[in-house]
Design a protein around this motif. Structure first.
Motif, PDB file in Angstrom:
ATOM      1  N   LEU A  22      52.872 -81.760   6.657  1.00 61.48           N
ATOM      2  CA  LEU A  22      52.028 -82.324   5.592  1.00 61.48           C
ATOM      3  C   LEU A  22      51.760 -81.204   4.447  1.00 61.48           C
ATOM      4  CD1 LEU A  22      51.544 -84.233   7.928  1.00 61.48           C
ATOM      5  CD2 LEU A  22      49.444 -84.594   7.003  1.00 61.48           C
ATOM      6  N   GLU A  26      48.544 -84.465   1.091  1.00 62.08           N
ATOM      7  CA  GLU A  26      48.267 -84.932   2.335  1.00 62.08           C
ATOM      8  C   GLU A  26      47.198 -84.834   3.230  1.00 62.08           C
ATOM      9  OE1 GLU A  26      53.021 -86.296   2.359  1.00 62.08           O
ATOM     10  OE2 GLU A  26      52.422 -84.331   3.285  1.00 62.08           O
ATOM     11  N   LYS A  27      47.085 -83.547   3.294  1.00 61.08           N
ATOM     12  CA  LYS A  27      46.040 -83.275   4.307  1.00 61.08           C
ATOM     13  C   LYS A  27      44.602 -83.350   3.765  1.00 61.08           C
ATOM     14  CE  LYS A  27      48.279 -79.216   6.163  1.00 61.08           C
ATOM     15  NZ  LYS A  27      48.390 -77.707   5.714  1.00 61.08           N
ATOM     16  N   TYR A  31      45.687 -87.744   5.870  1.00 58.81           N
ATOM     17  CA  TYR A  31      46.728 -88.086   6.673  1.00 58.81           C
ATOM     18  C   TYR A  31      46.936 -87.293   7.705  1.00 58.81           C
ATOM     19  CZ  TYR A  31      47.413 -90.886   2.355  1.00 58.81           C
ATOM     20  OH  TYR A  31      47.333 -91.618   1.237  1.00 58.81           O
ATOM     21  N   SER A  33      49.981 -86.023  11.133  1.00 58.01           N
ATOM     22  CA  SER A  33      51.288 -85.875  11.514  1.00 58.01           C
ATOM     23  C   SER A  33      51.612 -86.724  12.572  1.00 58.01           C
ATOM     24  CB  SER A  33      51.629 -84.558  12.057  1.00 58.01           C
ATOM     25  OG  SER A  33      52.730 -84.391  12.668  1.00 58.01           O
ATOM     26  N   CYS A 331      54.296 -86.888   8.102  1.00 59.39           N
ATOM     27  CA  CYS A 331      53.357 -87.727   7.518  1.00 59.39           C
ATOM     28  C   CYS A 331      52.984 -89.231   7.862  1.00 59.39           C
ATOM     29  CB  CYS A 331      53.093 -87.478   5.959  1.00 59.39           C
ATOM     30  SG  CYS A 331      51.403 -88.193   5.371  1.00 59.39           S
TER      31      CYS A 331
END
Ligand code: ADP
Ligand code: MG
Length: 349
Positions: A22, A26-27, A31, A33, A331
């Protein structure tokens, strides 16, 4: 031993999968994994719908679960570097290429899944194109008796037209069939590479010339295929009747696979028909056919259906080696792309 020779060690098509981690954005959105490696060959993708329960289970439970497992020749996780991928995929082929064998390596996956990172990379983590050239020169430096010439060309296939990425020209190049040489791109620049260090700048320059999509600024190069060909010519140093071998290593950063998936899913009826990527679909069909051939079924491989497959034919058939690196994002937002890519890659194997 006989079996080994005929089967495993001679496998002409190898499929590796690689999951990208990610990114910060995204983190920051919370979100997570959803890809898990079971071992160096098997990947599990967690269904985001069941994610909550599954996150509380460990890998041993997952392994026994009904969750779909995908098996490949190699599976690499989020922490794998390009060098680690290189060592288990392309490295074993270099010796053969310097002795006249052809090989083709391509990155297949949705836009943003890590194809360009895998193929070109950056200074911290050079990609397969750069690592291959470094390795080729490394091999050459150890060969006292032989003489080598290493040449490169870099081109783009965009909307079924070929463009030179080493030249500032908007003019498409013609692809011609030559009875002796096979597919020839007329007027394509081929440069003599004096050392591996020269390639990074060339690739970067070339990538700036790749076509971007006017309708979607984020989808840079998502419809263009970039093909680096490394031609290695070997001859004896001190010999009259020189024996010459020519091997070709092609490395391809493919267009985003999401449209191919959409196309397959929609039974080839896309909203905007012009977006169907003929070359990608044709390559996918050839890979499927080659995969079947590997299982000793007789199949016709439809090379003639696109520019890309005509171009790559030499490096895909006969005793050539082919490596497909399927790139997926870990993701959860990319779940559908990830599953589509893995399903496709799994079929190719
Ligand atoms: P694609 O070419 O498939 O569209 P990119 O290679 O451009 O995707 O990757 C998208 C982004 O993710 C880039 O910023 C890239 O640096 C990053 N990235 C891709 N793969 C990895 C990886 N394995 N490790 C770290 N970052 C990655
Ligand atoms: Mg890219």
């Amino acid at each position: 031993h006989q079996l080994m020779k005929k089967g495993v060690s001679q496998a002409t098509l190898q499929v590796a999968v690689r999951c990208r981690p990610l990114n910060d954005f995204e983190k920051s959105r919370g979100y997570v994994s959803i890809t898990r490696l079971v071992d160096d060959k098997v990947v599990i993708v967690l269904d985001p719908e069941h994610l909550k329960e599954q996150r509380e289970t460990n890998l041993d439970v997952l392994k026994r679960s009904k969750e779909k497992q995908y098996v490949f020749d190699r599976a690499l996780g989020e922490n794998a570097t390009n060098a680690m991928l290189y060592n288990v995929t392309v490295a074993p082929l270099v010796h053969g290429v310097l002795r006249g064998l052809n090989a083709t390596v391509f990155a297949y996956g949705a836009t943003g899944s890590g194809k360009t990172h895998t193929m070109v990379g950056d200074d911290q983590d050079p990609g397969l194109m750069v690592l291959s050239l470094r390795d080729i020169f490394e091999h050459i430096s150890r060969e006292q008796e032989k003489q080598f010439i290493v040449e490169c060309s870099y081109m783009e296939v965009y909307n079924e037209l070929l463009y030179d990425l080493l030249e500032n020209s908007e003019k498409p190049l013609e692809l011609r069939e030559d009875p002796k040489q096979g597919a020839v791109v007329v007027g394509l620049k081929r440069i003599l590479v004096p050392s591996a260090d020269h390639i990074f700048a060339l690739l970067r320059e070339g990538n700036k010339r790749r076509k971007t999509e006017s309708t979607d600024a984020n989808a840079t190069s998502s419809r263009s295929h970039a093909v680096l060909e490394i031609l290695c010519t070997r001859s004896d140093k001190n010999c009259y009747a020189k024996q010459v071998y020519q091997g070709k290593l092609a490395l391809v950063d493919l267009a985003g696979a999401e449209r191919a998936h959409e196309t397959n899913n929609a039974g080839r009826q896309l909203r905007d028909g012009a977006n169907i990527n003929k070359s990608l679909l044709a390559l996918a069909n050839c890979i499927n056919a080659l995969g079947k051939r590997k299982k000793k079924e007789f199949v016709f491989v439809p090379f003639r259906n696109s520019k890309l497959t005509r171009l790559l034919k030499d490096g895909l058939c006969g005793n050539s080696r082919t490596i497909m690196v399927a790139t997926v994002s870990a993701c959860n937002q990319q779940y559908h792309h990830t599953v589509n890519t893995l399903k496709y890659a799994n079929r190719a194997k």
